[in-house]
Design an enzyme around this catalytic site. Structure first.
Site, mmCIF file in Angstrom:
data_model
loop_
_atom_site.group_PDB
_atom_site.id
_atom_site.type_symbol
_atom_site.label_atom_id
_atom_site.label_comp_id
_atom_site.label_asym_id
_atom_site.label_seq_id
_atom_site.Cartn_x
_atom_site.Cartn_y
_atom_site.Cartn_z
ATOM 1 N N GLU A 33 0.821 -1.211 0.000
ATOM 2 C CA GLU A 33 0.000 0.000 0.000
ATOM 3 C C GLU A 33 0.860 1.268 0.000
ATOM 4 O OE1 GLU A 33 -3.072 0.416 -0.558
ATOM 5 O OE2 GLU A 33 -3.660 -1.682 -0.567
ATOM 6 N N TYR A 116 -6.092 6.514 4.629
ATOM 7 C CA TYR A 116 -6.286 5.538 3.558
ATOM 8 C C TYR A 116 -5.511 4.255 3.845
ATOM 9 C CZ TYR A 116 -5.512 2.796 -0.520
ATOM 10 O OH TYR A 116 -5.403 1.713 -1.354
ATOM 11 N N ASP A 134 -10.023 5.551 -2.401
ATOM 12 C CA ASP A 134 -8.972 6.155 -3.204
ATOM 13 C C ASP A 134 -9.601 6.811 -4.426
ATOM 14 O OD1 ASP A 134 -9.603 4.071 -4.909
ATOM 15 O OD2 ASP A 134 -7.530 3.427 -5.217
ATOM 16 N N CYS A 196 -17.306 0.606 -20.202
ATOM 17 C CA CYS A 196 -18.628 0.450 -19.601
ATOM 18 C C CYS A 196 -19.299 -0.864 -19.988
ATOM 19 C CB CYS A 196 -19.520 1.628 -19.979
ATOM 20 S SG CYS A 196 -18.932 3.218 -19.339
ATOM 21 N N CYS A 205 -26.189 1.925 -13.447
ATOM 22 C CA CYS A 205 -25.280 3.064 -13.266
ATOM 23 C C CYS A 205 -26.013 4.381 -13.527
ATOM 24 C CB CYS A 205 -24.101 2.933 -14.224
ATOM 25 S SG CYS A 205 -22.981 4.354 -14.206
#
Length: 289
Positions: A33, A116, A134, A196, A205
């Protein structure tokens, strides 16, 4: 949003990343991370593998010199992250039995660990319900929930509340959902040219239903690298990483023609603790003179 659909998609399509392998410790997740902050996966993975082989537990890294840690950081950029990770390793080794804590508040108390990273470790290493936000997650939520093309300026309170509302109640599924949302934003719901047609929540969506309106809010200026202080700092560090002995100022002067910018960057490296000056005026990585 149908979060379970995103989790199912993730289960079938998640990238095979080294730090996702079964048995990866909290330390391995923490290192990944920190390395992944503002750095692409492709650049991180080989260096992460090297680090984990060399320093498999926090105490191993803590016993290493700061200079060697900065050298091993290589070309990942933002090398202060290496020093913060070294400092955190020392505290984990001394105060937490050489095991990365699972509790978010305890993680936040470690040197250089922000909100985070603390939540990511809790979720991805320990399977806890901790909203992880994020840039990728913010974009997925902005489009699928709010119908906006982009997320706009961040708001910690709003962003965490948005993600928290999407997560299932139980820890294991919530942690999986956090990883799935992030993956969806990284590989499908991308900032440019989103795929998409491959999205598991295409039919619901809000952005799609609204006709994919263009984003009209405040935009973030694109980051450049060429000619910046970041580039010059990196060039100066490259000289010292490749040198077994402290280097004279004349060697550093060769990396950049603009003496004012070069000296400013060298001063900033000294202030940040990434470079040290010896008694006889030479320059070295920290602890290597």
């Amino acid at each position: 949003m149908d979060v379970q659909a995103v989790v199912d998609w993730f289960d079938a399509n998640a990238r095979d990343l080294a730090w996702r392998a079964p048995g990866t410790t909290g330390w391995g997740v923490l290192v990944s991370e920190i390395m992944l902050q503002q750095t692409p996966v492709a650049r991180v993975e080989p260096i992460w593998l090297t680090w984990m082989a060399r320093w498999p537990v926090p105490s191993a890294l803590a016993a290493e010199s700061q200079g060697e840690v900065v050298r091993a950081w290589g070309k990942l950029g933002y090398p202060r992250r290496a020093l913060r990770l070294h400092a955190a390793a020392g505290v984990i080794a001394a105060d937490h039995g050489d095991v990365v804590p699972a509790d978010v508040d305890t993680l936040l108390a470690l040197p250089g660990i922000g909100a985070y990273t603390a939540r990511a470790v809790a979720a991805f290493a320990y399977g806890l319900r901790a909203p992880v936000v994020d840039t990728n997650v913010r974009r997925v939520v902005a489009r699928s929930v709010h119908g906006a093309g982009e997320a706009g300026p961040p708001s910690t309170t709003r962003d965490l509340a948005d993600v928290d509302a999407l997560l299932p109640a139980d820890h294991a599924t919530a942690a999986r959902a956090s990883a799935a949302l992030m993956e969806l934003g990284a590989v499908v719901c991308t900032a440019r040219s989103p795929r998409c047609v491959d999205c598991p929540v295409l039919s619901t969506c809000a952005w799609q239903r609204a006709g994919r309106p263009a984003y009209t809010g405040p935009s973030k200026a694109p980051q450049r690298f060429a000619g910046t202080d970041r580039q010059v700092r990196g060039l100066l560090l490259d000289v010292l990483r490749g040198s077994a002995e402290p280097a004279a100022k004349s060697r550093l002067d060769l990396v950049w023609a603009d003496s004012g910018q070069r000296d400013r960057c060298l001063d900033s490296l000294l202030v940040d603790g990434l470079v040290e000056q010896t008694a006889d005026g030479l320059f070295a990585l920290p602890g290597e003179h």
